[in-house]
Design a protein around this motif. Structure first.
Motif, PDB file in Angstrom:
ATOM      1  N   PHE A  21      -2.397  -1.992   5.878  1.00 32.60           N
ATOM      2  CA  PHE A  21      -3.118  -0.770   6.215  1.00 32.60           C
ATOM      3  C   PHE A  21      -2.214   0.258   6.890  1.00 32.60           C
ATOM      4  O   PHE A  21      -2.642   1.368   7.179  1.00 32.60           O
ATOM      5  CB  PHE A  21      -4.294  -1.091   7.141  1.00 32.60           C
ATOM      6  CG  PHE A  21      -5.341  -1.965   6.502  1.00 32.60           C
ATOM      7  CD1 PHE A  21      -6.073  -1.514   5.425  1.00 32.60           C
ATOM      8  CD2 PHE A  21      -5.572  -3.239   6.973  1.00 32.60           C
ATOM      9  CE1 PHE A  21      -7.032  -2.312   4.827  1.00 32.60           C
ATOM     10  CE2 PHE A  21      -6.531  -4.059   6.379  1.00 32.60           C
ATOM     11  CZ  PHE A  21      -7.262  -3.589   5.306  1.00 32.60           C
ATOM     12  N   CYS A  22      -0.978  -0.113   7.138  1.00 32.51           N
ATOM     13  CA  CYS A  22      -0.022   0.793   7.786  1.00 32.51           C
ATOM     14  C   CYS A  22       0.093   2.099   7.008  1.00 32.51           C
ATOM     15  O   CYS A  22       0.111   2.102   5.778  1.00 32.51           O
ATOM     16  CB  CYS A  22       1.335   0.110   7.876  1.00 32.51           C
ATOM     17  SG  CYS A  22       2.637   1.154   8.554  1.00 32.51           S
ATOM     18  N   GLN A  23       0.195   3.224   7.750  1.00 36.63           N
ATOM     19  CA  GLN A  23       0.237   4.543   7.118  1.00 36.63           C
ATOM     20  C   GLN A  23       1.593   5.237   7.227  1.00 36.63           C
ATOM     21  O   GLN A  23       1.887   6.127   6.428  1.00 36.63           O
ATOM     22  CB  GLN A  23      -0.836   5.442   7.736  1.00 36.63           C
ATOM     23  CG  GLN A  23      -2.266   4.985   7.477  1.00 36.63           C
ATOM     24  CD  GLN A  23      -2.636   5.071   6.012  1.00 36.63           C
ATOM     25  OE1 GLN A  23      -2.649   6.145   5.413  1.00 36.63           O
ATOM     26  NE2 GLN A  23      -2.922   3.921   5.406  1.00 36.63           N
ATOM     27  N   PHE A  24       2.441   4.855   8.189  1.00 36.74           N
ATOM     28  CA  PHE A  24       3.672   5.633   8.379  1.00 36.74           C
ATOM     29  C   PHE A  24       4.832   5.124   7.526  1.00 36.74           C
ATOM     30  O   PHE A  24       5.827   5.834   7.345  1.00 36.74           O
ATOM     31  CB  PHE A  24       4.075   5.701   9.861  1.00 36.74           C
ATOM     32  CG  PHE A  24       4.471   4.382  10.474  1.00 36.74           C
ATOM     33  CD1 PHE A  24       5.779   3.937  10.440  1.00 36.74           C
ATOM     34  CD2 PHE A  24       3.525   3.593  11.108  1.00 36.74           C
ATOM     35  CE1 PHE A  24       6.142   2.736  11.013  1.00 36.74           C
ATOM     36  CE2 PHE A  24       3.877   2.397  11.700  1.00 36.74           C
ATOM     37  CZ  PHE A  24       5.184   1.957  11.646  1.00 36.74           C
ATOM     38  N   ILE A  25       4.721   3.904   6.986  1.00 40.98           N
ATOM     39  CA  ILE A  25       5.724   3.409   6.045  1.00 40.98           C
ATOM     40  C   ILE A  25       5.006   2.613   4.954  1.00 40.98           C
ATOM     41  O   ILE A  25       3.858   2.191   5.122  1.00 40.98           O
ATOM     42  CB  ILE A  25       6.780   2.493   6.709  1.00 40.98           C
ATOM     43  CG1 ILE A  25       6.090   1.266   7.354  1.00 40.98           C
ATOM     44  CG2 ILE A  25       7.633   3.242   7.697  1.00 40.98           C
ATOM     45  CD1 ILE A  25       7.072   0.193   7.782  1.00 40.98           C
ATOM     46  N   ASP A  26       5.694   2.410   3.836  1.00 38.77           N
ATOM     47  CA  ASP A  26       5.195   1.510   2.797  1.00 38.77           C
ATOM     48  C   ASP A  26       5.540   0.096   3.238  1.00 38.77           C
ATOM     49  O   ASP A  26       6.663  -0.367   3.076  1.00 38.77           O
ATOM     50  CB  ASP A  26       5.869   1.856   1.465  1.00 38.77           C
ATOM     51  CG  ASP A  26       5.579   0.824   0.381  1.00 38.77           C
ATOM     52  OD1 ASP A  26       4.670   0.002   0.580  1.00 38.77           O
ATOM     53  OD2 ASP A  26       6.265   0.851  -0.651  1.00 38.77           O
ATOM     54  N   ALA A  27       4.544  -0.590   3.806  1.00 36.97           N
ATOM     55  CA  ALA A  27       4.807  -1.889   4.423  1.00 36.97           C
ATOM     56  C   ALA A  27       4.950  -3.016   3.405  1.00 36.97           C
ATOM     57  O   ALA A  27       5.485  -4.074   3.716  1.00 36.97           O
ATOM     58  CB  ALA A  27       3.689  -2.229   5.413  1.00 36.97           C
ATOM     59  N   GLY A  28       4.455  -2.827   2.189  1.00 33.44           N
ATOM     60  CA  GLY A  28       4.616  -3.838   1.163  1.00 33.44           C
ATOM     61  C   GLY A  28       3.495  -4.869   1.165  1.00 33.44           C
ATOM     62  O   GLY A  28       2.821  -5.100   2.172  1.00 33.44           O
ATOM     63  N   LYS A  58      -2.497   5.768   0.681  1.00 37.17           N
ATOM     64  CA  LYS A  58      -3.647   6.654   0.465  1.00 37.17           C
ATOM     65  C   LYS A  58      -4.858   5.868  -0.029  1.00 37.17           C
ATOM     66  O   LYS A  58      -6.000   6.184   0.315  1.00 37.17           O
ATOM     67  CB  LYS A  58      -3.277   7.752  -0.529  1.00 37.17           C
ATOM     68  CG  LYS A  58      -2.295   8.776   0.020  1.00 37.17           C
ATOM     69  CD  LYS A  58      -2.043   9.884  -0.993  1.00 37.17           C
ATOM     70  CE  LYS A  58      -1.086  10.927  -0.440  1.00 37.17           C
ATOM     71  NZ  LYS A  58      -0.822  12.016  -1.434  1.00 37.17           N
ATOM     72  N   ILE A  59      -4.596   4.853  -0.848  1.00 40.03           N
ATOM     73  CA  ILE A  59      -5.701   4.063  -1.400  1.00 40.03           C
ATOM     74  C   ILE A  59      -6.449   3.334  -0.297  1.00 40.03           C
ATOM     75  O   ILE A  59      -7.678   3.371  -0.232  1.00 40.03           O
ATOM     76  CB  ILE A  59      -5.166   3.059  -2.441  1.00 40.03           C
ATOM     77  CG1 ILE A  59      -4.557   3.799  -3.626  1.00 40.03           C
ATOM     78  CG2 ILE A  59      -6.276   2.116  -2.916  1.00 40.03           C
ATOM     79  CD1 ILE A  59      -3.854   2.899  -4.617  1.00 40.03           C
ATOM     80  N   VAL A  60      -5.727   2.658   0.598  1.00 35.94           N
ATOM     81  CA  VAL A  60      -6.396   1.839   1.616  1.00 35.94           C
ATOM     82  C   VAL A  60      -7.001   2.684   2.731  1.00 35.94           C
ATOM     83  O   VAL A  60      -7.843   2.199   3.492  1.00 35.94           O
ATOM     84  CB  VAL A  60      -5.432   0.789   2.209  1.00 35.94           C
ATOM     85  CG1 VAL A  60      -4.891  -0.106   1.118  1.00 35.94           C
ATOM     86  CG2 VAL A  60      -4.290   1.444   2.997  1.00 35.94           C
ATOM     87  N   ALA A  61      -6.590   3.954   2.839  1.00 42.68           N
ATOM     88  CA  ALA A  61      -7.172   4.823   3.861  1.00 42.68           C
ATOM     89  C   ALA A  61      -8.586   5.234   3.494  1.00 42.68           C
ATOM     90  O   ALA A  61      -9.332   5.729   4.352  1.00 42.68           O
ATOM     91  CB  ALA A  61      -6.301   6.053   4.073  1.00 42.68           C
ATOM     92  N   SER A  62      -8.972   5.074   2.235  1.00 46.85           N
ATOM     93  CA  SER A  62     -10.314   5.390   1.774  1.00 46.85           C
ATOM     94  C   SER A  62     -11.024   4.104   1.364  1.00 46.85           C
ATOM     95  O   SER A  62     -10.416   3.035   1.311  1.00 46.85           O
ATOM     96  CB  SER A  62     -10.258   6.343   0.580  1.00 46.85           C
ATOM     97  OG  SER A  62      -9.596   7.539   0.912  1.00 46.85           O
ATOM     98  N   GLU A  63     -12.300   4.235   1.052  1.00 42.66           N
ATOM     99  CA  GLU A  63     -13.032   3.079   0.543  1.00 42.66           C
ATOM    100  C   GLU A  63     -12.365   2.603  -0.740  1.00 42.66           C
ATOM    101  O   GLU A  63     -11.998   3.407  -1.601  1.00 42.66           O
ATOM    102  CB  GLU A  63     -14.487   3.453   0.267  1.00 42.66           C
ATOM    103  CG  GLU A  63     -15.290   2.271  -0.264  1.00 42.66           C
ATOM    104  CD  GLU A  63     -16.598   2.704  -0.891  1.00 42.66           C
ATOM    105  OE1 GLU A  63     -16.994   3.866  -0.680  1.00 42.66           O
ATOM    106  OE2 GLU A  63     -17.210   1.882  -1.595  1.00 42.66           O
ATOM    107  N   HIS A  64     -12.191   1.282  -0.888  1.00 43.23           N
ATOM    108  CA  HIS A  64     -11.550   0.753  -2.079  1.00 43.23           C
ATOM    109  C   HIS A  64     -12.180  -0.577  -2.483  1.00 43.23           C
ATOM    110  O   HIS A  64     -12.877  -1.215  -1.711  1.00 43.23           O
ATOM    111  CB  HIS A  64     -10.036   0.610  -1.885  1.00 43.23           C
ATOM    112  CG  HIS A  64      -9.630  -0.135  -0.651  1.00 43.23           C
ATOM    113  ND1 HIS A  64      -9.586   0.455   0.596  1.00 43.23           N
ATOM    114  CD2 HIS A  64      -9.240  -1.424  -0.450  1.00 43.23           C
ATOM    115  CE1 HIS A  64      -9.198  -0.430   1.511  1.00 43.23           C
ATOM    116  NE2 HIS A  64      -8.993  -1.578   0.892  1.00 43.23           N
TER     117      HIS A  64
END
Length: 445
Positions: free
Chosen positions: A226-233, A256-262
């Motif tokens: 769910f991290c937003q500041f880097i692509d955590a993998g 961006k995907i996980v920041a919204s409903e998915h």
């Protein structure tokens, strides 16, 4: 004379003040000019961002609800809110006898799901939208060694399980027995994610040889960040007889995907382990799970979330046996039935997750050029019998329309029919039975 001198001093003082005022005003205007320029830049950026967001929303609306206009209800942080009951979305019609018919040609944007190859199982093992549980309680069909509670989110008709992070906190659905091949689906809403969300914040989905809180000796899991500041993998790991054989970090920028409903889709086919988020397949490991070892349970684990500002909510669970390759079965047996093709409730609008099955049907038709198919729709017994009969036929037409419009299958190779609620295969008084009865058949002609 003294008076004149006083007046002269006063005049000089006024001129000095005016001069200083002009100078100050010039400096002020200069600063204001720079601020205005920056403000204009910010305004342009906001407008571009707004227009981009609106266009994105329109594309998603056209995928999930072809032909429908207007904004969807949103949850916390502006996410869209699902309207689901027993695997279907309620119709927007206020007339309970009215059928919301899909347009003759699907919106072009549904082609986003053209390569979506997830095929849900066709024998329900576990369905839970928490409909029979109370807000504030922990759901009755689950077990945990930590905590959690059911909540409402804005105008969503669904109830959502707020899960808690913890080193050993796990959530286990009460599934009696897992077959060798099964699928699992659920929805996720996130709250409070921002640039300070930890790079260690992950949701783990594990399949193992135990359904207790004891660590399995044999397991495979996927963790997505769910991290937003880097692509955590995305992390993939397994244990075979207590020994780790696979540990990998897959790079896929899903911030961006996980920041919204998915929507999460998982498929286990013996040793093979696959996961999709929305339409995107992110993990496909052919031998993640051990051979000749029965998997007993599914565990969900959350870590790294700051409970003071962030939250993760889960709902609309479906675990089903199957998820097998329908193509070979259709060719060899000449007939298949699936409840994995879903529609909006009381509507002929296809849900995007249905495209995996429709894609497989297209592949059969492409390979077998002489094959013709009859598509038959079925409903549960909710609602009026005549309306259900009409609805089932229109849903079969919608599937045909998708094959013709998206995959360019000749319409002459497809016929349709509807049986309504007249041929149930499950108990219409139960949620599981209704889910089995809402199905589509494909029959060789």
């Amino acid at each position: 004379m003294k008076t004149n001198r006083t007046k002269l001093k006063s005049a000089f003082a006024i001129l000095f003040i005016l001069f200083c005022g002009v100078e100050a005003n010039a400096q002020l205007l200069k600063k204001l000019g720079k601020r205005a320029e920056k403000a204009a830049e910010r305004a342009v950026e906001r407008r571009v961002e707004k227009e981009t967001t609106e266009k994105t929303d329109q594309v998603l609306d056209s995928i999930l609800e072809p032909g429908k206009k207007g904004k969807q209800p949103t949850g916390k942080n502006g996410q869209s809110i699902p309207n689901k009951e027993d695997g279907e979305r309620p119709s927007t019609s206020t007339d309970p006898g009215k059928i919301e018919k899909a347009p003759d040609q699907p919106e072009q944007s549904i082609a986003v799901y053209r390569k979506f190859d997830f095929v849900p199982g066709d024998k329900p093992l576990f369905l839970d939208d928490f409909k029979n549980d109370f807000i504030g309680d922990f759901p009755s069909k689950w077990n945990t060694n930590g905590g959690g509670e059911l909540v409402n989110i804005n105008d969503s008709p669904s109830k959502w399980l707020k899960i808690l992070p913890g080193f050993g906190t796990e959530y286990i659905p009460d599934v009696e027995e897992l077959p060798e091949e099964f699928t699992m689906e659920f929805d996720v809403i996130t709250e409070g994610l921002d640039s300070k969300t930890s790079s260690q914040s992950y949701l783990q989905i594990m399949v193992g040889d135990t359904k207790t809180f004891e660590k399995p000796k044999n397991y495979g899991f996927v963790e997505y960040p769910f991290c937003q500041f880097i692509d955590a993998g995305i992390i993939v790991e397994n244990n075979i007889n207590g020994k780790r054989e696979i540990r990998n970090d897959i790079r896929a920028d899903i911030r961006k995907i996980v920041a919204s409903e998915h929507h999460i889709s998982l498929a286990v086919n013996k040793q093979r382990f696959r996961i999709w988020i929305n339409e995107q397949k992110l993990v496909d490991v052919p031998r993640l799970l051990p051979a000749n070892t029965k998997m007993q349970g599914i565990k969900i684990h959350l870590r790294g979330i700051d409970i003071n500002k962030e939250a993760i909510y889960l709902s609309n669970f479906k675990i089903a046996e199957g998820g097998i390759d329908l193509r070979r079965k259709l060719i060899s047996e000449g007939r298949i039935s699936t409840n994995g093709i879903l529609f909006e409730s009381g509507s002929t609008n296809l849900q995007a997750q249905s495209m995996g099955i429709i894609r497989q049907i297209y592949q059969v038709l492409a390979q077998e050029s002489s094959l013709n198919l009859k598509i038959v729709g079925h409903t549960d017994s909710d609602g009026n019998e005549d309306t259900n009969l009409k609805l089932s036929k229109l849903r079969a037409d919608a599937v045909k329309n998708a094959l013709v419009s998206i995959y360019n299958v000749s319409a002459n190779r497809l016929t349709t029919d509807g049986k309504g609620e007249s041929e149930p295969v499950g108990d219409n008084t139960t949620t599981d039975g209704k889910s089995q009865n809402r199905r589509v058949e494909f029959i060789k002609q």
